[in-house]
Design a protein around this motif. Sequence first.
Motif, PDB file in Angstrom:
ATOM      1  N   ILE A   2      35.979  43.864  24.391  1.00  8.28           N
ATOM      2  CA  ILE A   2      37.182  44.647  24.666  1.00  8.28           C
ATOM      3  C   ILE A   2      37.283  44.922  26.167  1.00  8.28           C
ATOM      4  O   ILE A   2      38.377  44.903  26.731  1.00  8.28           O
ATOM      5  N   SER A   3      36.160  45.131  26.813  1.00  8.76           N
ATOM      6  CA  SER A   3      36.169  45.378  28.260  1.00  8.76           C
ATOM      7  C   SER A   3      36.712  44.177  29.018  1.00  8.76           C
ATOM      8  O   SER A   3      37.457  44.333  29.998  1.00  8.76           O
ATOM      9  N   LEU A   4      36.364  42.970  28.580  1.00 11.25           N
ATOM     10  CA  LEU A   4      36.875  41.763  29.225  1.00 11.25           C
ATOM     11  C   LEU A   4      38.385  41.642  29.036  1.00 11.25           C
ATOM     12  O   LEU A   4      39.112  41.290  29.978  1.00 11.25           O
ATOM     13  N   LYS A   6      40.474  44.123  28.578  1.00  9.50           N
ATOM     14  CA  LYS A   6      41.088  45.146  29.426  1.00  9.50           C
ATOM     15  C   LYS A   6      41.081  44.725  30.887  1.00  9.50           C
ATOM     16  O   LYS A   6      42.038  44.977  31.626  1.00  9.50           O
ATOM     17  N   LEU A   7      40.009  44.075  31.323  1.00  9.74           N
ATOM     18  CA  LEU A   7      39.933  43.592  32.696  1.00  9.74           C
ATOM     19  C   LEU A   7      40.997  42.528  32.954  1.00  9.74           C
ATOM     20  O   LEU A   7      41.685  42.574  33.981  1.00  9.74           O
ATOM     21  N   SER A  10      44.320  44.183  33.199  1.00  8.95           N
ATOM     22  CA  SER A  10      44.469  44.881  34.482  1.00  8.95           C
ATOM     23  C   SER A  10      44.719  43.903  35.626  1.00  8.95           C
ATOM     24  O   SER A  10      45.539  44.168  36.511  1.00  8.95           O
ATOM     25  N   TRP A  92      43.780  41.339  21.293  1.00  9.36           N
ATOM     26  CA  TRP A  92      43.498  42.722  20.922  1.00  9.36           C
ATOM     27  C   TRP A  92      43.263  42.899  19.426  1.00  9.36           C
ATOM     28  O   TRP A  92      42.281  43.539  19.038  1.00  9.36           O
TER      29      TRP A  92
END
Length: 97
Positions: A2-4, A6-7, A10, A92
């Motif tokens: 999930i962090s990837l 979101k990155l 962004s 997602w």
Amino acid sequence: MISLAKLIDSVIDIYTWVVIASAIMSWLVAFGVVNVRNQFIRVVVDMLFRLTEPVLRPIRRMLPNLGGVDISPVILLLGLFFLRSLLWEYVWPALIR
């Protein structure tokens, strides 16, 4: 994972604003509103050009000549919005499960 996602989201968001800033700055330079002889303006214009030109150049080669109207930033922004939409639609939901 999930962090990837979101990155990536962004980075797409930031690059969208860079493309918009580049288009606005090119208009300001073309209409003589800002002076390119000013060192700060020259650095900003050069930075925006170096960040956007590698992506805009292939788009410009594919587009027909419209006589001085450059719509490549619009095509790039549509592509970025589409890529972001795909991320939200397919990546997602797969990560949330």
